[in-house]
Design an enzyme around this catalytic site. Structure first.
Site, short mmCIF file in Angstrom:
data_model
loop_
_atom_site.label_atom_id
_atom_site.label_comp_id
_atom_site.label_asym_id
_atom_site.label_seq_id
_atom_site.Cartn_x
_atom_site.Cartn_y
_atom_site.Cartn_z
N ARG A 110 0.81 -1.21 0.00
CA ARG A 110 0.00 0.00 0.00
C ARG A 110 0.85 1.26 0.00
NH1 ARG A 110 -4.60 -0.82 3.53
NH2 ARG A 110 -5.29 -1.54 1.50
N TYR A 111 1.97 1.22 0.70
CA TYR A 111 2.84 2.39 0.82
C TYR A 111 4.07 2.17 -0.06
CZ TYR A 111 0.09 3.18 5.07
OH TYR A 111 -0.93 3.39 5.97
N ARG A 114 7.18 0.01 1.90
CA ARG A 114 6.99 -1.10 2.83
C ARG A 114 5.79 -1.97 2.45
NH1 ARG A 114 5.51 3.77 4.44
NH2 ARG A 114 3.94 4.16 6.03
N CYS A 123 -4.26 -17.37 14.89
CA CYS A 123 -3.85 -16.58 16.05
C CYS A 123 -4.00 -17.45 17.28
CB CYS A 123 -4.74 -15.35 16.22
SG CYS A 123 -4.56 -14.19 14.87
N CYS A 127 -9.21 -12.17 18.66
CA CYS A 127 -9.75 -10.97 19.29
C CYS A 127 -11.11 -10.70 18.68
CB CYS A 127 -8.85 -9.78 19.02
SG CYS A 127 -7.12 -10.15 19.38
N CYS A 130 -11.16 -7.97 15.90
CA CYS A 130 -10.14 -8.06 14.83
C CYS A 130 -10.60 -7.43 13.52
CB CYS A 130 -9.79 -9.52 14.59
SG CYS A 130 -8.53 -9.71 13.31
N ARG A 132 -9.18 -8.04 10.63
CA ARG A 132 -9.14 -9.05 9.55
C ARG A 132 -9.99 -10.24 9.91
NH1 ARG A 132 -3.51 -7.92 9.64
NH2 ARG A 132 -3.29 -6.04 8.41
N ASP A 291 -11.94 -0.20 13.25
CA ASP A 291 -12.26 -0.26 11.83
C ASP A 291 -13.73 -0.53 11.55
OD1 ASP A 291 -9.95 0.28 10.37
OD2 ASP A 291 -9.11 -1.65 10.94
N ASP A 328 -7.50 4.01 9.83
CA ASP A 328 -7.07 3.31 8.62
C ASP A 328 -8.21 3.52 7.63
OD1 ASP A 328 -5.33 1.88 7.07
OD2 ASP A 328 -4.97 0.35 8.61
N LYS A 335 -3.21 4.65 6.70
CA LYS A 335 -3.43 5.24 8.02
C LYS A 335 -3.37 6.76 7.95
CE LYS A 335 -1.28 1.20 10.07
NZ LYS A 335 -0.84 0.55 8.82
C1 LIG Z 1 0.02 -0.46 8.75
C2 LIG Z 1 0.49 -0.95 7.51
C3 LIG Z 1 1.86 -0.89 7.18
C4 LIG Z 1 2.89 -0.27 8.12
O1 LIG Z 1 2.66 1.09 8.24
P1 LIG Z 1 3.50 2.01 9.25
O2 LIG Z 1 2.74 3.28 9.30
O3 LIG Z 1 4.86 2.14 8.66
O4 LIG Z 1 3.55 1.29 10.56
C5 LIG Z 1 2.26 -1.34 5.96
N1 LIG Z 1 1.38 -1.87 5.08
C6 LIG Z 1 0.07 -1.94 5.36
C7 LIG Z 1 -0.85 -2.50 4.35
C8 LIG Z 1 -0.41 -1.50 6.58
O5 LIG Z 1 -1.72 -1.60 6.86
S1 SF4 Z 2 -6.26 -8.56 16.17
FE1 SF4 Z 2 -6.78 -10.22 14.71
S2 SF4 Z 2 -4.85 -10.75 13.74
FE2 SF4 Z 2 -4.35 -9.61 15.62
S3 SF4 Z 2 -4.08 -11.18 17.21
FE3 SF4 Z 2 -6.19 -10.49 17.33
S4 SF4 Z 2 -7.32 -11.93 16.03
FE4 SF4 Z 2 -5.16 -12.13 15.50
#
Ligand SMILES: *Cc1c(COP(=O)(O)O)cnc(C)c1O
Ligand code: SF4
Length: 366
Positions: A110-111, A114, A123, A127, A130, A132, A291, A328, A335
């Protein structure tokens, strides 16, 4: 109403063995009833929710739950609530549009510099809040060698990627050998400067942080770890020892919290959490607005709540105890920091600024 059980489970000889914790995770209402008191109606509601979203709670994390108080912050993060089955109209299956930013399976780019590597969907604890949740817990499989090679080929072909964040799921649910296979392979890519691991095990299964794991990770420095504490009660002696071991291994440790209604959405609880983290040598990094994932309305606060909390803390506690409050962005915008505003006015030749106590100051804007 019938009370299934209120007998508290006590730690046995294998308590400190993370594999025992994984194997003995609580996955249904009957299992929970050895830790908390449940009426038969509550047990039925839990089992009902489990048809949609899976539950797993480590015995360690379950032992932190208040056996009777239903609003216990540990319990609410771990035990399904009927509210999870209610969908708000603005909620989305994939709120961060991760599936559209995925050039190869298991990778989100996305960025510019990174990437996020989804190494497993498993996991140690699922959670309830979560992001995802559409993926996590659906399948207990780690990334295969062939999938890892596709991810590596993509990173190798994109030399602007200098930071690889290994997350999931929770990568530290996997054994040391699998974690090492991934970390070692990424480390061999010349332009990757930093490897990050996102994991909740220091919170939900701190015994996973073994000396073997750390001496393995140390071979692939620089590694950074981000964990996910949400409430001061999670910082037990065991959790703090796990954090200390990580930092002693030379791995900087950060924390990402989610702002959760009734759990940490007041300035006093948040302050205790942040100060406890700093004492445990963990640097607060992000505070996430909850989210728009499906079934999280009961956890979500207005955005203004987060701003209010950050404003109440800024200036009153150490700067390094204060995380960045971020949203996000839905649709894959990444973010976005949402902070209290300290610039009151921009005039042609000066700024009007407000300090943490609300006093006004001028600064020449030349
Ligand atoms: C959060 C995230 C990152 C890391 O972002 P930082 O702001 O550098 O911590 C990288 N890729 C994705 C898709 C993310 O959601
Ligand atoms: S937030 Fe989601 S991915 Fe992270 S530890 Fe909890 S269940 Fe696992």
């Amino acid at each position: 109403m019938e009370n299934l059980s209120s007998v508290s489970a006590t730690p046995g000889p294998f308590w400190n063995d993370w594999r025992w914790q994984m194997k003995n995770r609580i996955t249904d209402a009957a299992g929970l009833a050895t830790y908390i008191s449940l009426t038969s109606q509550q047990a039925e509601e839990i089992d009902q929710c489990l048809r949609q979203f899976r539950m797993a709670v480590t015995p360690y994390y379950a032992s932190l739950m208040d056996p009777v108080n239903q609003s216990c912050p540990i319990r609410r993060q771990a035990v399904p609530a009927t509210a999870e089955t209610h969908l708000a109209p603005y909620e989305l299956r994939d709120p961060l549009a991760e599936e559209n930013s995925s050039p190869v399976p298991n990778l989100v780019h996305r960025y510019p510099d990174r990437v996020l590597l989804l190494a497993t969907h498993m996991c140690s604890m699922y959670c309830r809040h979560c992001t995802r949740r559409r993926l996590v817990g659906q399948e207990d499989r780690a990334i295969t060698l062939a999938e890892l090679e596709r991810v590596v080929a993509y990173i190798e072909a994109n030399s602007q990627i200098r930071d690889v964040l290994i997350s999931g799921g929770d990568p530290l649910c996997m054994g040391d050998a699998i974690v090492e296979r991934i970390v070692a392979r990424i480390r061999r890519i010349a332009h990757v400067q930093v490897i990050r691991i996102g994991t909740r095990v220091p919170v939900v299964m701190p015994m996973r942080i073994t000396s073997n794991l750390l001496s393995m990770l140390k071979k692939y420095q620089p590694i950074w770890i981000n964990t996910h504490f949400n409430h001061p009660r999670e910082l037990t002696d065991k959790a703090r020892a796990a954090c200390a071991a990580i930092v002693d291994a030379g791995i900087p440790l950060g924390n990402q919290s989610v702002l959760l209604k009734g759990i940490n959405d007041d300035a006093e609880t948040m302050k205790q959490l942040l100060l406890s983290l700093v004492q445990a040598r963990v640097r607060p990094y992000y505070l996430y607005q909850c989210d728009l994932s499906q079934g999280l309305s009961h956890f979500r606060t207005p955005v203004s709540k987060g701003v209010e909390i950050i404003q109440a803390l800024t200036g009153n506690i150490s700067g390094y105890a204060i995380p960045k409050f971020v949203i996000d962005a839905p649709g894959g915008g990444g973010k976005i920091p949402i902070g209290p505003e300290y610039v009151v006015a921009v005039e042609p030749d000066r700024l009007v600024l407000k300090n943490y106590a609300g006093d006004l100051f001028y600064y020449p804007n030349i």
